[in-house]
Write an enzyme that holds these catalytic residues in place. Structure first.
Site, PDB file in Angstrom:
ATOM      1  N   SER A  62       0.988  -1.249  -0.039  1.00  0.00           N
ATOM      2  CA  SER A  62      -0.007  -0.067  -0.042  1.00  0.00           C
ATOM      3  C   SER A  62       0.957   1.339  -0.057  1.00  0.00           C
ATOM      4  CB  SER A  62      -1.116   0.037   1.215  1.00  0.00           C
ATOM      5  OG  SER A  62      -0.229  -0.117   2.436  1.00  0.00           O
ATOM      6  N   ASP A  97      -2.753   6.514  11.722  1.00  0.00           N
ATOM      7  CA  ASP A  97      -1.620   6.138  10.521  1.00  0.00           C
ATOM      8  C   ASP A  97      -0.464   6.717  10.741  1.00  0.00           C
ATOM      9  OD1 ASP A  97      -0.746   5.119   8.282  1.00  0.00           O
ATOM     10  OD2 ASP A  97      -2.376   5.069   7.302  1.00  0.00           O
ATOM     11  N   HIS A 105       1.286   5.142   6.313  1.00  0.00           N
ATOM     12  CA  HIS A 105       1.279   5.954   5.167  1.00  0.00           C
ATOM     13  C   HIS A 105       1.491   7.272   5.108  1.00  0.00           C
ATOM     14  CE1 HIS A 105      -1.385   2.148   5.105  1.00  0.00           C
ATOM     15  NE2 HIS A 105      -0.623   1.973   3.972  1.00  0.00           N
TER      16      HIS A 105
END
Ligand SMILES: *[C@@H]1O[C@H](CO)[C@@H](O)[C@H](O)[C@H]1NC(C)=O
Ligand SMILES: *[C@@H]1O[C@H](CO)[C@@H](O)[C@H](O)[C@H]1NC(C)=O
Ligand SMILES: *[C@@H]1O[C@H](CO)[C@@H](O)[C@H](O)[C@H]1NC(C)=O
Ligand SMILES: *[C@@H]1O[C@H](CO)[C@@H](O)[C@H](O)[C@H]1NC(C)=O
Ligand SMILES: *[C@@H]1O[C@H](CO)[C@@H](O)[C@H](O)[C@H]1NC(C)=O
Ligand SMILES: *[C@@H]1O[C@H](CO)[C@@H](O)[C@H](O)[C@H]1NC(C)=O
Length: 518
Positions: A250, A493, A496
């Site tokens: 990702s 998060d 990312h």
């Protein structure tokens, strides 16, 4: 999709539990990566989030001590002929485990203390030493993780080793694009969530209320040259008639989406991807250019341990190509390969179809190995696949590990990434598993480059995201990767990158790297 606790990918031990002091941040990454990928509806249910958190904590329950920690042990497969390094190994055993010793077929266990400062690259050492000594943090930061708990820090020996390896994998006559600092750039950002529809929800930080925008106004400045801002018009001319394949997880997709967004001001891509397919495909028909994303978080051939349950641990066949991408890349001009945080998930390791070990598995009769074991072998195999792809006439970039930035605790105990500005080089250092992964990548890139040169294989290049991104703790979604209002500590998060955000600079770098190839 509804989440059942029994579906969690955490592989809860059944009989024995192992004391694994470094497991917490690693599983944090695991969970953060897994949830957005597998559980699109999951973020909307605070109750289910609690269940995940509780399940995770039960993994850490210190009612164990039955198995000794394995952090300093590693079982090693015998090397194959073409895998030898040119120079004797000087690091820890797991960093040079394919060295020329150990020609028998049994698994070898080695533990060699790391010599410090053996490879001294003159002229760079002073800077490295200074950087190490000056590890300090900004006053406005949240409380740092307790550094004394970390086992590996970039001391002089590691810095020297990094410099030595980098000098082997970079072209000496070209400017080192990756050593530098972030400097203010009031002109950023170059797109918004209104001008680009390729931003994935979890990275749409401004949509979810991120209040500060200063993190959008920095550019990467290499020490020895200028790095122009990405120019979509020039880029599309540069890649006319060409194609780019991203291979990875990702974070690779995050990079690809940044590229699509940066190009969106000039040209709209046709998105040919099925929404539920992790593989992606964009075509820029006017410019005769296409981008594909090959989903392969482990790079090698994998199998589910439970064919009906995506979330159970994977079997990694560390010496087998993942044909999903290795059979396709030959038709691409550029391949950008990367891998990272998935390697910290519970996994079973296979070599030659034999189970040789596992990471965080409950079995007591299987060797418990480190993530570095699978990480090194996966890269070895993946880069060999590129070298072996006879029709591949392009260039392969190894995009190195982008560190996460949980501060103030692990992911589920208040760890977060709340900074609003970059760090400077002298304020931090690459540590622990990030350092380890980075070194493995440099070493494997070097091996692949040598093999490619010797045998007429592929051209490999370093795409070093590690150095710049280590300095961008401010660039992650934190709690702005989902709607506000959830009261869940782990929904932060720090893995990312926001879009727009500092990952856009990867495409400034990409443009320069491609210009060098043109
Ligand atoms: C860091 O950890 C060590 C050992 O675990 C402990 O002695 C020390 O007090 C801690 N320091 C801080 C600032 O938490
Ligand atoms: C874009 O971000 C703004 C906040 O800056 C938000 O109000 C809006 O809903 C977002 N739009 C999209 C399409 O994500
Ligand atoms: C786009 O990618 C494919 C690989 O799927 C390649 O065969 C094709 O030539 C590319 N098209 C262009 C215009 O570059
Ligand atoms: C290859 O792709 C298919 C279809 O997307 C998928 O089901 C399979 O798991 C993939 N195999 C590997 C080894 O990644
Ligand atoms: C880091 O470097 C900058 C200039 O490059 C300097 O102003 C600052 O004081 C340094 N910080 C530390 C902690 O050494
Ligand atoms: C939210 O979390 C805090 C701290 O963990 C806790 O004290 C509080 O009760 C929680 N609120 C709700 C509504 O669950």
């Amino acid at each position: 999709m509804k989440l059942q606790v029994s579906e969690l990918p955490l592989g809860k031990p059944q009989q024995t539990r192992r004391k694994t002091p470094k497991i917490a941040p690693l599983i944090a990454l695991t969970v953060l990566l897994t949830i957005p990928l597998y559980y699109p509806a999951f973020r909307d249910s605070s109750k289910k989030l609690t269940e995940v958190s509780n399940t995770y904590e039960s993994l850490e329950d210190p009612a164990e001590e039955t198995i000794q920690p394995t952090s300093h042990l590693e079982y090693l497969a015998p090397p194959t002929k073409e895998e030898e390094l040119s120079q004797p190994c000087s690091g820890e055993a797991e960093r040079c485990d394919e060295n020329s010793e150990g020609g028998d077929d049994t698994m070898v266990r080695r533990h060699v203390p790391a010599p410090v400062g053996r490879r001294n690259v003159k002229g760079r050492r002073t800077k490295a030493r200074r950087a190490k000594r000056d590890v300090v943090h900004r006053k406005d930061s949240v409380r740092e993780e307790n550094k004394s708990q970390k086992h590996t820090t970039a001391g002089n020996g590691d810095d020297d080793r990094i410099q030595m390896l980098r000098s082997k994998v970079m072209d000496e006559d070209k400017c080192d694009l990756f050593s530098g600092e972030w400097e203010p750039n009031p002109e950023g950002p170059y797109y918004t969530n209104e001008t680009c529809n390729a931003i994935q929800e979890h990275q749409n930080c401004l949509k979810f209320g991120r209040p500060d925008t200063g993190f959008l106004q920095w550019r990467w400045k290499p020490d020895d040259c200028e790095l122009p801002i990405f120019d979509p018009v020039q880029f599309l001319e540069l890649v006319r008639g060409k194609s780019i394949a991203f291979v990875g997880d990702s974070v690779a997709r995050n990079h690809m989406q940044s590229l699509v967004c940066l190009l969106s001001s000039t040209s709209t891509a046709v998105d040919l991807s099925h929404p539920l397919d992790q593989n992606k495909r964009y075509e820029f028909n006017e410019h005769d250019f296409n981008i594909s994303m090959f989903w392969s978080p482990y790079l090698v051939h994998t199998e589910k341990t439970d064919p009906n349950d995506e979330k159970r641990p994977f079997n990694l066949h560390l010496d087998e190509f993942n044909l999903n991408w290795t059979t396709k890349i030959a038709s691409y001009d550029y391949v950008i390969i990367s891998a990272g945080h998935w390697f910290f998930r519970p996994t079973y390791f296979y070599l030659n179809r034999q189970l040789v070990g596992c990471l965080y598995c409950p079995e007591t009769d299987v060797s418990h190995l480190k993530a570095s074991f699978s990480y090194r072998r996966a890269f070895r195999t993946a880069l060999r696949a590129i070298n072996d792809a006879a029709d591949f006439g392009g260039v392969a970039f190894l995009r190195t590990f982008a560190p996460s930035h949980f501060e103030g605790g692990p992911w589920d105990k208040g760890g977060d990434c709340v900074r609003t500005a970059p760090l400077r080089r002298n304020e931090t250092a690459l540590e622990d598993y990030s350092l380890e992964m980075y070194l493995i990548q440099l070493e494997e890139l070097r091996i692949a480059k040598r093999a490619g040169r010797r045998n007429g294989g592929a051209r490999f290049r370093l795409f070093d995201a590690t150095k710049p991104m280590l300095l961008r703790p401010d660039g992650h979604p934190s709690k702005y990767g989902h709607p506000q209002g959830l009261n869940q500590s782990f929904a932060k998060d720090c893995v990312h990158w926001c879009l727009p955000g500092p990952i856009d600079s990867w495409n400034d770098l990409l443009q320069q790297l491609l210009e060098r190839e043109a």
